[in-house]
Design a protein around this motif. Structure first.
Motif, PDB file in Angstrom:
ATOM      1  N   GLY A 208      -4.018   7.687   5.961  1.00  0.00           N
ATOM      2  CA  GLY A 208      -5.443   7.384   5.965  1.00  0.00           C
ATOM      3  C   GLY A 208      -5.877   6.413   4.897  1.00  0.00           C
ATOM      4  O   GLY A 208      -7.057   6.062   4.821  1.00  0.00           O
ATOM      5  N   THR A 209      -4.941   5.950   4.065  1.00  0.00           N
ATOM      6  CA  THR A 209      -5.277   5.008   3.001  1.00  0.00           C
ATOM      7  C   THR A 209      -4.822   3.616   3.408  1.00  0.00           C
ATOM      8  O   THR A 209      -3.637   3.401   3.690  1.00  0.00           O
ATOM      9  CB  THR A 209      -4.591   5.413   1.680  1.00  0.00           C
ATOM     10  OG1 THR A 209      -5.043   6.704   1.297  1.00  0.00           O
ATOM     11  CG2 THR A 209      -4.912   4.406   0.582  1.00  0.00           C
ATOM     12  N   ASP A 210      -5.733   2.674   3.447  1.00  0.00           N
ATOM     13  CA  ASP A 210      -5.402   1.298   3.788  1.00  0.00           C
ATOM     14  C   ASP A 210      -4.833   0.572   2.580  1.00  0.00           C
ATOM     15  O   ASP A 210      -5.273   0.785   1.440  1.00  0.00           O
ATOM     16  CB  ASP A 210      -6.638   0.552   4.292  1.00  0.00           C
ATOM     17  CG  ASP A 210      -7.144   1.100   5.618  1.00  0.00           C
ATOM     18  OD1 ASP A 210      -6.320   1.644   6.364  1.00  0.00           O
ATOM     19  OD2 ASP A 210      -8.350   0.966   5.888  1.00  0.00           O
ATOM     20  N   GLY A 211      -3.899  -0.284   2.845  1.00  0.00           N
ATOM     21  CA  GLY A 211      -3.302  -1.081   1.777  1.00  0.00           C
ATOM     22  C   GLY A 211      -2.415  -2.156   2.366  1.00  0.00           C
ATOM     23  O   GLY A 211      -2.515  -2.497   3.544  1.00  0.00           O
ATOM     24  N   VAL A 212      -1.542  -2.674   1.548  1.00  0.00           N
ATOM     25  CA  VAL A 212      -0.650  -3.757   1.963  1.00  0.00           C
ATOM     26  C   VAL A 212       0.756  -3.462   1.474  1.00  0.00           C
ATOM     27  O   VAL A 212       0.957  -3.064   0.318  1.00  0.00           O
ATOM     28  CB  VAL A 212      -1.119  -5.115   1.412  1.00  0.00           C
ATOM     29  CG1 VAL A 212      -0.126  -6.221   1.755  1.00  0.00           C
ATOM     30  CG2 VAL A 212      -2.498  -5.470   1.956  1.00  0.00           C
ATOM     31  N   THR A 213       1.730  -3.640   2.354  1.00  0.00           N
ATOM     32  CA  THR A 213       3.137  -3.539   1.995  1.00  0.00           C
ATOM     33  C   THR A 213       3.628  -4.914   1.583  1.00  0.00           C
ATOM     34  O   THR A 213       3.468  -5.886   2.329  1.00  0.00           O
ATOM     35  CB  THR A 213       3.961  -3.061   3.193  1.00  0.00           C
ATOM     36  OG1 THR A 213       3.553  -1.737   3.539  1.00  0.00           O
ATOM     37  CG2 THR A 213       5.443  -3.057   2.869  1.00  0.00           C
ATOM     38  N   PHE A 214       4.230  -5.012   0.407  1.00  0.00           N
ATOM     39  CA  PHE A 214       4.797  -6.258  -0.090  1.00  0.00           C
ATOM     40  C   PHE A 214       6.307  -6.121  -0.201  1.00  0.00           C
ATOM     41  O   PHE A 214       6.811  -5.071  -0.608  1.00  0.00           O
ATOM     42  CB  PHE A 214       4.238  -6.600  -1.478  1.00  0.00           C
ATOM     43  CG  PHE A 214       2.765  -6.866  -1.507  1.00  0.00           C
ATOM     44  CD1 PHE A 214       2.264  -8.138  -1.270  1.00  0.00           C
ATOM     45  CD2 PHE A 214       1.862  -5.847  -1.765  1.00  0.00           C
ATOM     46  CE1 PHE A 214       0.902  -8.399  -1.305  1.00  0.00           C
ATOM     47  CE2 PHE A 214       0.497  -6.086  -1.807  1.00  0.00           C
ATOM     48  CZ  PHE A 214       0.014  -7.360  -1.571  1.00  0.00           C
ATOM     49  N   ALA A 215       7.044  -7.178   0.140  1.00  0.00           N
ATOM     50  CA  ALA A 215       8.497  -7.194  -0.028  1.00  0.00           C
ATOM     51  C   ALA A 215       8.941  -8.615  -0.322  1.00  0.00           C
ATOM     52  O   ALA A 215       8.437  -9.575   0.271  1.00  0.00           O
ATOM     53  CB  ALA A 215       9.204  -6.670   1.212  1.00  0.00           C
ATOM     54  N   VAL A 216       9.909  -8.737  -1.235  1.00  0.00           N
ATOM     55  CA  VAL A 216      10.387 -10.053  -1.636  1.00  0.00           C
ATOM     56  C   VAL A 216      11.852  -9.952  -2.040  1.00  0.00           C
ATOM     57  O   VAL A 216      12.327  -8.878  -2.432  1.00  0.00           O
ATOM     58  CB  VAL A 216       9.538 -10.607  -2.810  1.00  0.00           C
ATOM     59  CG1 VAL A 216       9.747  -9.781  -4.082  1.00  0.00           C
ATOM     60  CG2 VAL A 216       9.821 -12.086  -3.061  1.00  0.00           C
TER      61      VAL A 216
END
Length: 807
Positions: A208-216
């Motif tokens: 239920g928590t919106d966010g962003v997945t980052f990968a590098v």
């Protein structure tokens, strides 16, 4: 390359040296909002590892890793906690409880194995990214240990970070990794060809928590953090966690959202050097002079081009008519009433597409649209390969442009640069403190001017990055073809280098075996994954079999630019007509090799910029003669074997050299001679696409035969074009002198009436209406080893096209 700041040495080999632009000002939009502590002093040098104990790391290249202080738009670095140890992952992660912790970083999610079942995607949507919503499963016993994986040979030049430990499939916050064990294996071997589904910034919902997945990917970094609008550009707040042993870092950031600016803060292996870099997989970039990446929500465009996509395979076959209109979006047309602003993608979808359809072209070929910091590079020095430039709008706006092209019956080809990238402080060069994307050998990884860096095509992760980027444009934007530029620089190790300045391959030769292997694999991949898509090579040397299948030893391209044809014929056309008889071979010799490849005859921006002037300005004689010569040259282009390409502005004889900073000179169409050339190009396109004899044999030796190429004294050539049906042919005669040739006899194979399908001296084109009254009947008089002949009146500086008609 085909850029504005490049030069060609001669017709056979191009030598391009891009000029390094002045440093762009720091962007106001991404200014750091937190003070930074100075980085710690570098530790004492470590002793060299004994041979054979570990795969050695490449030595950092100081020149390839500019300091953070020098990086335009970099934010000051702040110290951050030491990252948690890297850990080993199971084959597939298992759902586990996810505590809500807004503002705290938690590891990324495996959307493939954890996502809720969803309805089948709408086929009209293509394969665009979808928003990720993941379930929260109740606690479950730990899964059984997976069976040992089959041993694999280590990836080529695979670099293992020091002290990598095994770890569970989740971080301390209880969120599984985005990468499965197989993902990591495929990435390390260059086989994760849709890496953009894992890397980059993906809006995600967790419990239920919106966010962003980052990968590098930063295998030689000691610390990586995400910085951006969501954390005041503070590198201590969102340190990323290493996944497995491939150098992948990831993090889920609650509260980050669509539109946020971000970068990665990367500390080198020693921790002494901290820099801030844009995301190599960013789907959008900040408008120059800003240098940050932009979080972008999944595309919402609903595709309506299903009919085009289903039938494009036949449209791109060697026997189909292909006529490309090459466009630089920033200078095709501007809005003078609004400060000469650029047109948007959606405005271009109306104005440009309608114009190209009216002109009869089959495809628009776009100069690079990937995000680039320097306008003068024309896009050939991109810093965000997955991001359509924000100069003209958002990614969905570009999708709407492509969709509109397809709905109107136009294909779209992109210029794509797989050989090099700019040495920008914010870009790929020295990404993690080492030569990561570029080759570590300075003789192979760095241009002599120091601004261009060359990809390390032999490194699996880099080859996979480029392959993913190619598929990304074809898949997510429905692009029909990729035109790869400056391949000679990729294929030859000694390109633009003298003795002692290049390193031979393992056989002692000058061929770049790694780049050759990459191009072959990429072309095979595109053929397998994207039906109907094709590739075009700009290869200026005599490399053989460029457009032949890889299983026959070729490079696998669909088509190759016939650059030699351009230089030879332009040289001939620029000569004084009195002297042309001594240089007839410049107009005829190329036919000896016209079918060695599947050729495109390209009159490109390269031939109308950088001090070369316009095509019109190269023609000899007074103003009327220049127009007449240019009309004859265009008829030659459209009637000789090979697909066609014409750069914007040439279709109405723009008389000044192309300038990428301003609009084309559309006001010239008020002059009847300029409007006449435009009328001619429109008619040539329709004649070419509507006459099977002029296109079915473009790539087939049976599609062309000479009538007479020996008449150098009168500077006349005559030839025939043939369709698949033996009775389907067209006759072409070109007169390159200002003299009207009365009773000029040429041989033809059949009796009957031959209609004048096109005459470049027609009054509607700006000519004097010298011709054959619309047609001529064949005589029973043999000529040129043919049983019948035509007695023609040849106009001055003109070409005529005739075709036999049934009476």
């Amino acid at each position: 390359m085909a850029g504005k700041d490049n030069k060609k040495a001669d017709a056979g080999t191009r030598r391009k040296t891009p000029r390094k632009p002045a440093a762009a000002p720091k962007p106001k939009t991404s200014k750091d909002k937190s003070a930074a502590a100075p980085p710690p002093a570098p530790p004492a040098p470590k002793p060299a590892s004994p041979k054979g104990t570990k795969a050695p790391k490449r030595a950092p290249d100081p020149a390839a890793a500019p300091s953070a202080a020098a990086a335009a738009g970099d934010r000051p670095a702040a110290p951050s906690p030491t990252p948690e140890p890297a850990t080993e992952l199971p084959t597939e992660p298992t759902p586990i409880p996810v505590p809500s912790a807004p503002g705290a970083g938690i590891s990324a999610l495996d959307i493939l194995s954890q996502a809720k079942p969803q309805a089948a995607p709408d086929p009209a949507q293509g394969r665009g990214p979808q928003a990720r919503t993941l379930p929260v499963a109740p606690k479950a016993p730990p899964p059984p240990s997976p069976a040992p994986a089959k041993p694999r040979a280590p990836a080529k030049r695979q670099r293992q970070p020091a002290a990598v430990e095994a770890a569970p499939d989740k971080d301390k916050k209880g969120v599984p990794s985005l990468f499965s064990k197989r993902d990591i294996e495929e990435f390390s071997e260059g086989e994760l060809v849709r890496a953009y589904e894992r890397f980059g910034a993906h809006p995600t919902t967790v419990d239920g928590t919106d966010g962003v997945t980052f990968a590098v990917w930063a295998p030689n970094a000691s610390r990586v953090a995400v910085i951006g609008d969501f954390n005041d550009w503070d590198g201590s707040r969102h340190p990323m966690r290493r996944v497995g042993d491939a150098g992948i870092w990831e993090l889920f950031v609650p509260g980050a959202k669509d539109g946020h600016l971000y970068k990665f803060e990367i500390a080198s292996d020693s921790g002494a050097h901290v820099t801030q870099r844009a995301d190599p997989y960013a789907f959008a970039g900040e408008r120059a002079p800003g240098t940050a990446s932009v979080v972008t929500a999944p595309g919402r465009h609903r595709w309506t081009d299903g009919k085009w996509m289903k039938g494009r395979d036949a449209r791109h076959a060697p026997d189909a008519p292909l006529s490309f209109y090459e466009v630089h979006l920033g200078s095709w047309r501007r809005k003078p009433e609004e400060g000469h602003r650029l047109l948007t993608y959606r405005e271009l979808a109306d104005d440009l597409v309608d114009y190209v359809v009216d002109m009869g072209f089959t495809h628009i070929q776009l100069m690079p649209v990937a995000e680039h910091p320097y306008d003068g590079s024309l896009g050939f020095h991109a810093t965000a390969l997955f991001a359509p430039t924000s100069r003209y709008g958002k990614p969905d706006d570009f999708r709407a442009f492509v969709d509109r092209c397809h709905k109107q019956g136009l294909g779209v080809v992109l210029d794509w640069v797989p050989g090099y990238f700019p040495n920008e402080a914010n870009g790929l060069g020295g990404f993690d403190g080492t030569a990561l994307y570029e080759h570590p050998d300075p003789n192979r990884g760095r241009a002599k001017d120091g601004y261009s860096l060359f990809y390390d095509h032999g490194r699996p992760e880099v080859a996979g990055f480029l392959a993913s980027n190619a598929l990304y444009w074809l898949d997510r934007f429905h692009i029909d073809g990729l035109r790869m530029n400056d391949l000679a620089r990729m294929l030859y190790l000694d390109y633009d280098r003298g003795p002692g300045e290049w390193t031979p391959n393992l056989h002692g030769g000058n061929e770049n075996l790694e780049a050759i292997g990459f191009l072959r694999r990429l072309n095979d991949l595109i053929a397998a994954e994207q039906k109907g898509a094709f590739t075009i090579a700009e290869e200026t040397s005599a490399w053989p079999m460029v457009s032949h299948p890889t299983h026959l030893g070729g490079l696998g391209f669909g088509y190759k630019w016939a650059v030699g044809w351009v230089w030879d014929t332009l040289r001939y056309m620029a000569r004084n007509p009195v002297h042309r008889k001594y240089y007839q071979d410049e107009m005829t010799n190329w036919l000896l090799h016209a079918f060695d490849e599947n050729f495109v005859l390209p009159l490109t921006h390269d031939h109308m910029s950088i001090g070369r002037g316009s095509l019109f300005s190269r023609m000899p004689g007074d103003r009327w003669q220049r127009f007449a010569n240019l009309r004859t040259y265009y008829a030659l282009l459209y009637t000789q074997p090979g697909k066609k390409l014409l750069f914007m502005g040439s279709e109405f004889a723009q008389d000044r050299e192309w300038n990428s900073d301003i609009s084309l000179d559309w006001h010239l169409l008020g002059d009847p001679l300029h409007a006449g050339v435009q009328n001619l190009v429109r008619d040539l396109n329709h004649l070419y696409t509507g006459t099977t004899a002029l296109h079915q044999g473009d790539c087939d030796p049976g599609g062309f035969s000479w009538i007479d190429y020996h008449d150098a004294d009168q500077s006349v050539i005559a030839y025939m074009r043939h369709g698949k049906d033996p009775s389907d042919f067209a006759v072409v005669v070109c007169n390159f002198t200002p003299v009207v040739r009365e009773g000029y006899r040429i041989g033809v194979p059949e009796d009957g009436l031959y209609m004048e399908k096109l005459n470049t001296d027609a009054e509607s084109y700006g000519g004097g209406n010298v011709g054959n009254f619309g047609g001529v009947r064949a005589d029973a008089e043999s000529s040129h080893d043919r049983p019948y002949s035509l007695s023609l009146r040849l106009p001055p500086f003109a070409a005529v096209v005739l075709q036999r008609v049934e009476e």
